[in-house]
Design a protein around this motif. Structure first.
Motif, mmCIF file in Angstrom:
data_model
loop_
_atom_site.group_PDB
_atom_site.id
_atom_site.type_symbol
_atom_site.label_atom_id
_atom_site.label_comp_id
_atom_site.label_asym_id
_atom_site.label_seq_id
_atom_site.Cartn_x
_atom_site.Cartn_y
_atom_site.Cartn_z
ATOM 1 N N ASP A 66 36.087 4.029 -24.957
ATOM 2 C CA ASP A 66 35.142 2.910 -24.988
ATOM 3 C C ASP A 66 34.245 2.913 -23.759
ATOM 4 O O ASP A 66 33.093 2.498 -23.818
ATOM 5 C CB ASP A 66 35.906 1.577 -25.067
ATOM 6 C CG ASP A 66 36.538 1.354 -26.431
ATOM 7 O OD1 ASP A 66 36.131 2.053 -27.374
ATOM 8 O OD2 ASP A 66 37.426 0.505 -26.550
ATOM 9 N N ARG A 67 34.776 3.400 -22.647
ATOM 10 C CA ARG A 67 33.995 3.393 -21.408
ATOM 11 C C ARG A 67 33.102 4.619 -21.258
ATOM 12 O O ARG A 67 31.958 4.518 -20.868
ATOM 13 C CB ARG A 67 34.948 3.314 -20.212
ATOM 14 C CG ARG A 67 34.212 3.210 -18.880
ATOM 15 C CD ARG A 67 35.165 2.943 -17.739
ATOM 16 N NE ARG A 67 34.448 2.816 -16.480
ATOM 17 C CZ ARG A 67 35.013 2.650 -15.295
ATOM 18 N NH1 ARG A 67 36.330 2.579 -15.221
ATOM 19 N NH2 ARG A 67 34.293 2.552 -14.206
ATOM 20 N N PHE A 68 33.684 5.800 -21.594
ATOM 21 C CA PHE A 68 32.956 7.035 -21.315
ATOM 22 C C PHE A 68 32.498 7.792 -22.560
ATOM 23 O O PHE A 68 31.776 8.781 -22.447
ATOM 24 C CB PHE A 68 33.829 7.976 -20.476
ATOM 25 C CG PHE A 68 34.253 7.390 -19.162
ATOM 26 C CD1 PHE A 68 33.331 7.176 -18.157
ATOM 27 C CD2 PHE A 68 35.574 7.052 -18.918
ATOM 28 C CE1 PHE A 68 33.712 6.634 -16.940
ATOM 29 C CE2 PHE A 68 35.974 6.514 -17.709
ATOM 30 C CZ PHE A 68 35.033 6.304 -16.717
ATOM 31 N N GLY A 69 32.937 7.371 -23.756
ATOM 32 C CA GLY A 69 32.578 8.105 -24.961
ATOM 33 C C GLY A 69 33.312 9.441 -25.026
ATOM 34 O O GLY A 69 34.348 9.645 -24.399
ATOM 35 N N HIS A 70 32.761 10.391 -25.789
ATOM 36 C CA HIS A 70 33.398 11.696 -25.961
ATOM 37 C C HIS A 70 33.522 12.448 -24.645
ATOM 38 O O HIS A 70 34.390 13.304 -24.487
ATOM 39 C CB HIS A 70 32.596 12.539 -26.960
ATOM 40 C CG HIS A 70 32.662 12.010 -28.361
ATOM 41 N ND1 HIS A 70 33.842 11.991 -29.098
ATOM 42 C CD2 HIS A 70 31.709 11.481 -29.169
ATOM 43 C CE1 HIS A 70 33.598 11.479 -30.291
ATOM 44 N NE2 HIS A 70 32.321 11.159 -30.362
ATOM 45 N N GLN A 71 32.656 12.125 -23.683
ATOM 46 C CA GLN A 71 32.680 12.816 -22.393
ATOM 47 C C GLN A 71 34.026 12.650 -21.688
ATOM 48 O O GLN A 71 34.462 13.522 -20.925
ATOM 49 C CB GLN A 71 31.564 12.270 -21.492
ATOM 50 C CG GLN A 71 31.444 12.953 -20.137
ATOM 51 C CD GLN A 71 30.977 14.384 -20.239
ATOM 52 O OE1 GLN A 71 30.219 14.706 -21.131
ATOM 53 N NE2 GLN A 71 31.437 15.241 -19.337
ATOM 54 N N ALA A 72 34.710 11.554 -21.963
ATOM 55 C CA ALA A 72 36.004 11.297 -21.319
ATOM 56 C C ALA A 72 37.047 12.342 -21.692
ATOM 57 O O ALA A 72 37.998 12.568 -20.962
ATOM 58 C CB ALA A 72 36.516 9.904 -21.705
ATOM 59 N N PHE A 73 36.861 13.008 -22.853
ATOM 60 C CA PHE A 73 37.851 13.969 -23.311
ATOM 61 C C PHE A 73 37.325 15.393 -23.371
ATOM 62 O O PHE A 73 38.080 16.328 -23.524
ATOM 63 C CB PHE A 73 38.362 13.572 -24.698
ATOM 64 C CG PHE A 73 38.896 12.178 -24.748
ATOM 65 C CD1 PHE A 73 40.095 11.873 -24.133
ATOM 66 C CD2 PHE A 73 38.182 11.166 -25.363
ATOM 67 C CE1 PHE A 73 40.591 10.589 -24.139
ATOM 68 C CE2 PHE A 73 38.671 9.880 -25.387
ATOM 69 C CZ PHE A 73 39.881 9.581 -24.771
ATOM 70 N N GLU A 74 36.016 15.560 -23.255
ATOM 71 C CA GLU A 74 35.455 16.896 -23.386
ATOM 72 C C GLU A 74 34.972 17.455 -22.066
ATOM 73 O O GLU A 74 35.074 18.634 -21.804
ATOM 74 C CB GLU A 74 34.293 16.890 -24.386
ATOM 75 C CG GLU A 74 34.773 16.568 -25.798
ATOM 76 C CD GLU A 74 33.633 16.441 -26.777
ATOM 77 O OE1 GLU A 74 32.477 16.512 -26.344
ATOM 78 O OE2 GLU A 74 33.898 16.261 -27.968
ATOM 79 N N GLY A 75 34.421 16.626 -21.184
ATOM 80 C CA GLY A 75 33.921 17.124 -19.905
ATOM 81 C C GLY A 75 35.060 17.619 -19.053
ATOM 82 O O GLY A 75 35.964 16.902 -18.707
ATOM 83 N N GLY A 76 35.016 18.898 -18.724
ATOM 84 C CA GLY A 76 36.041 19.474 -17.869
ATOM 85 C C GLY A 76 37.381 19.646 -18.560
ATOM 86 O O GLY A 76 38.383 19.890 -17.924
ATOM 87 N N GLY A 77 37.413 19.512 -19.916
ATOM 88 C CA GLY A 77 38.660 19.791 -20.626
ATOM 89 C C GLY A 77 39.613 18.631 -20.697
ATOM 90 O O GLY A 77 40.819 18.805 -20.671
#
Length: 372
Positions: A66-77
């Motif tokens: 909710d806070r970071f979107g998909h980036q929370a799980f994809e950026g940097g693995g």
């Protein structure tokens, strides 16, 4: 652009845990591969629904999404649903369907079509402590990890219990009708293979512990408690199975002079009464070295100076936070005789009487400005 998890399940962002579970159950039944044999589109929707539930069905992961979107799980693995295989998906079914869907399913994924189930090695977990400077700018860390690897010289042969299929099948009556399900062979653990020969220094699974240097790229803007996933750097699995993952928990070290609040940083600057009255040039610490700022004559205690772009790089990649400098006028606690006489003389001086202007903001206005 990756599809929103809430849209995939057809629910609102305010949906309750029960509503999320119900929506996933409905989609899992509709697009299950045994109900849609050979339908690639249904298979993709089935996987997408499972990925969405893997995140939204977990309170901590949902908060990060909710806070970071998909980036929370994809950026940097970051560990999320993006790397799920069919075994991962079916492992959810005990929770969703009450335990009647455990194990694999016929004709699909790691168990179907007479194929073997590839065993997956266990995950490893480590904690990495980062300085504020490393968090603000991103960093690559090289960490020594002790992991299980297949010992050289280990060989395998076909399991006689399951004849190499890795599974035991059975037909059951479920809410979807008669369905053939599969369970891992207890002899070989579902791999279809058992050890034939192994060296003396290997364990019962033909593995041994080896120290390895692992490079971990940590993106800027991570927070304390976040977890990154380095795929394939956990323990290896016997029989040339799939290696587990290395899960990296982030720990944020306290900084000597800077306090973090999201992407913004706070710095307490103490100045003397003389500096407040006459103005001064002061050197302050930032995450990228020291900078010098100008203090205007007549500055009031509580003044907040905003240095734009001197904070932490956003995890989303949308710019940087600011550095908020809080000016505090230091009042001496002990005075000499001459100093005391000076202030006594100035006590009734008109220029020393508090006379705030309308432009001088109150404490609450300053706090409001800090978050705007």
């Amino acid at each position: 652009m990756k599809e929103d998890y809430y849209d995939i399940l057809g629910i609102s962002k305010g949906a309750s845990a029960a509503e999320i579970k119900k929506a996933y159950r409905k989609m899992a039944i509709k697009y299950h591969p045994d109900k849609n044999p050979g339908d690639t589109e249904a298979e993709n929707k089935f996987k997408k629904a499972a990925e969405a539930y893997e995140v939204l069905g977990n309170e901590e992961k949902r908060a990060k999404y909710d806070r970071f979107g998909h980036q929370a799980f994809e950026g940097g693995g970051f560990g999320g649903g993006g790397g799920m295989n069919m075994d991962d998906i079916f492992s959810q079914f005990g929770d969703i369907f009450g335990g009647g869907f455990g194990g694999g399913f016929s004709g699909f994924g790691g168990f179907g079509g007479g194929g073997q189930r590839r065993a997956k090695g266990s995950n490893l977990r480590i904690r990495v402590a980062l300085t504020l400077e490393e968090i603000a700018n991103g960093v690559e860390k090289k960490i020594k990890v002790k992991r299980k690897v297949q010992a050289p010289g280990t060989t395998y042969k076909t399991c006689s219990t399951c004849n190499g299929t890795g599974q035991v099948t059975r037909v059951t009556n479920t809410i979807l009708g008669r369905m053939q399900t599969a369970s891992p062979c207890t002899t070989c653990g579902g791999s279809g293979q058992i050890i034939d020969k192994k060296p003396a220094d290997a364990d019962a699974q033909g593995l041994k512990i080896q120290e390895e240097m692992v490079s971990i790229k940590i993106p800027a803007g991570v927070e304390d408690g976040m977890q990154l996933k380095v795929s394939g750097k956990g323990n290896e699995a016997p029989g040339n199975g799939i290696p587990g993952d290395l899960l990296v928990a982030i720990e944020e070290k306290a900084h000597d002079s800077l306090q973090r609040e999201g992407d913004n940083l706070h710095y307490d600057l103490y100045i003397s009464i003389s500096e407040a009255a006459l103005g001064a040039s002061k050197e302050i610490q930032t995450v990228n070295g020291k900078v010098r700022i100008k203090i205007e004559p007549g500055v009031q205690s509580g003044k907040i100076l905003r240095l734009r772009g001197k904070g932490v790089n956003s995890l989303n990649g949308y710019g940087k936070g600011d550095l908020l400098v809080h000016v505090n006028v230091w009042t001496p606690k002990i005075l000499t005789k001459e100093q005391k006489e000076f202030f006594e003389k100035m006590a009734n001086d008109e220029n020393f009487q508090p006379n705030p202007e309308k432009s001088d903001k109150s404490f609450f206005e300053k706090v409001k400005d800090m978050f705007s």
